[in-house]
Design an enzyme around this catalytic site. Structure first.
Site, PDB file in Angstrom:
ATOM      1  N   LYS A   1      -3.805 -10.788  -6.698  1.00  0.00           N
ATOM      2  CA  LYS A   1      -4.892 -10.995  -6.071  1.00  0.00           C
ATOM      3  C   LYS A   1      -6.279 -10.181  -6.862  1.00  0.00           C
ATOM      4  O   LYS A   1      -5.842  -8.853  -7.171  1.00  0.00           O
ATOM      5  CB  LYS A   1      -4.789 -10.543  -4.716  1.00  0.00           C
TER       6      LYS A   1
ATOM      7  N   LYS B   1       0.689  -1.256  -0.027  1.00  0.00           N
ATOM      8  CA  LYS B   1       0.048  -0.056   0.038  1.00  0.00           C
ATOM      9  C   LYS B   1       0.920   1.376  -0.129  1.00  0.00           C
ATOM     10  O   LYS B   1       0.275   2.288  -0.592  1.00  0.00           O
ATOM     11  CB  LYS B   1      -0.926  -0.104   1.194  1.00  0.00           C
TER      12      LYS B   1
ATOM     13  N   LYS C   1     -10.853  -4.963  -4.712  1.00  0.00           N
ATOM     14  CA  LYS C   1     -11.802  -4.176  -5.223  1.00  0.00           C
ATOM     15  C   LYS C   1     -10.974  -2.755  -5.619  1.00  0.00           C
ATOM     16  O   LYS C   1     -11.830  -1.805  -5.907  1.00  0.00           O
ATOM     17  CB  LYS C   1     -12.804  -3.939  -3.912  1.00  0.00           C
TER      18      LYS C   1
END
Ligand code: TYM
Length: 332
Positions: free
Chosen positions: A198, A116, A201
């Site tokens: 992965k 992130k 969203k």
């Protein structure tokens, strides 16, 4: 453990539209526990969501939507405590306390933090760094035994266990040490555009991700465009990550074994297989979509559920907090 009741806790961030990764890897697995006699807490973790910048109106809307999806996926609010994290201030309180029992080095090693911070280089805030100790607080606050999650959360779960053990060693037994629950077939649903990544969203490529609320046509279209591998055989193997991912999704919606799926599509091409996966997925999601449409239309009802959930959660959270406060040496 509370008394002799076993506890389940899990959470989902209202940070985007939920995907079939969230559904198969997590939410769908939440549903059996209450029936099996566990006491269950399912949380919409909005405090975690603000570690990445959110548009306030979107965050509010998604918080309602995530709760409605919990219900639409079959979680009965009378049997499960469904609540919003920021409505139970004890999460933030214990989060701070656990920050003081979590090491800088441990947090620096978290792969989600590394990913992130690479993705949001302009906003590597302290909350993003201490995200895992807040997650540990969520779990430990309810004396949780079992945490159903996708495999991407395993490292955070291990840290939560380490924090619990550390605290228990310093102050004597205070927290139950939680175990992850990660069913193998669906532990990591991959992107349809890149089977090495992965399904997420926050992916910008809309075709890579199937959302729980996508229309039947969109679901089928996305699966038809899914990246497959060289060759034409429908077979699960390491050198066929695209096909293997689709087989896992198909199995999750049909309950079939790998062998059954391979037999069903023997001699048939990828095209036919991908359409079948799309149809199975769209049909599997149809009841969720219908229930969701009904539930999201009644905000007052969702607010009642949130309120009741927050009250129940606060009751149990308070018990743990008074124990924690006393052991640490806080006054009163
Ligand atoms: P979040 O919101 O990213 O994801 C929610 C759940 O969905 C799982 N998941 C997946 N499983 C399989 N395949 C995928 N492609 C996939 N994508 C997501 C996640 O593993 C997760 O179980 N940190 C958590 C939220 C959280 C939490 C908690 C979870 C906060 N506190 C306490 C458990 C207990 C997260 O980011 O979830």
């Amino acid at each position: 453990m509370i008394g002799n009741e076993k506890i389940v806790f899990s959470g989902v961030q209202p940070s985007g539209n939920l995907t079939i990764g969230n559904y198969l890897g997590a939410i769908r697995n939440f549903t059996g526990f209450a029936e099996e006699g566990y006491k269950t807490f399912y949380c919409v973790v909005d405090l975690h969501a603000i570690t990445v910048r959110q548009v306030p109106a979107d965050l509010r809307r998604r918080t309602y939507e995530t709760l409605a999806l919990y219900l639409a996926c079959g979680l009965d609010e009378k049997k499960n405590t469904l609540f919003v994290q920021s409505q139970v201030p004890a999460h933030a309180e214990l989060g701070w306390i656990l920050d003081c029992y979590t090491m800088f080095g441990e947090l620096s090693r978290m792969t989600q933090f590394k990913d992130k911070s690479a993705k949001h280089a302009e906003n590597i805030n302290a909350g993003l760094f201490t995200y895992p100790s807040l997650m540990a607080a969520d779990i430990l606050l309810y004396q949780t035994d079992v945490v159903p999650v996708g495999v991407d959360q395993k490292q955070h779960l291990e840290l939560a266990r380490d924090i619990a053990n550390r605290f228990n060693q310093v102050y004597s037994d205070t927290f139950t040490v939680p175990e992850p629950y990660i069913p193998k077939t669906t532990m990591k649903i991959m992107s349809l555009a890149d089977p090495a990544a992965k399904m997420s969203k926050s992916d910008e490529n809309q075709n890579a991700v199937v959302y729980i609320l996508d229309s039947k046509d969109d679901v089928i279209r996305k699966f038809r465009r899914a990246v497959t591998d060289s060759g034409s055989e429908v077979r699960a193997s390491e050198d066929k990550p695209g096909v293997t991912n689709l087989i896992s999704i198909y199995r999750a919606f049909t309950g079939k074994t790998v062998e059954e799926v391979e037999r069903e599509f023997a001699g048939k091409g990828y095209g036919e297989f991908k359409t079948a996966v799309g149809e199975a997925c769209a049909d599997g999601l149809a009841p969720v979509r219908e229930e969701f449409a009904r539930l999201i239309a009644d905000k007052a009802h969702l607010e009642e559920i949130m309120k009741a959930g927050a009250e129940t959660a606060s009751y149990y959270a308070r018990k743990t907090m008074s124990k924690v406060r006393r052991k640490i040496g806080f006054v009163g």
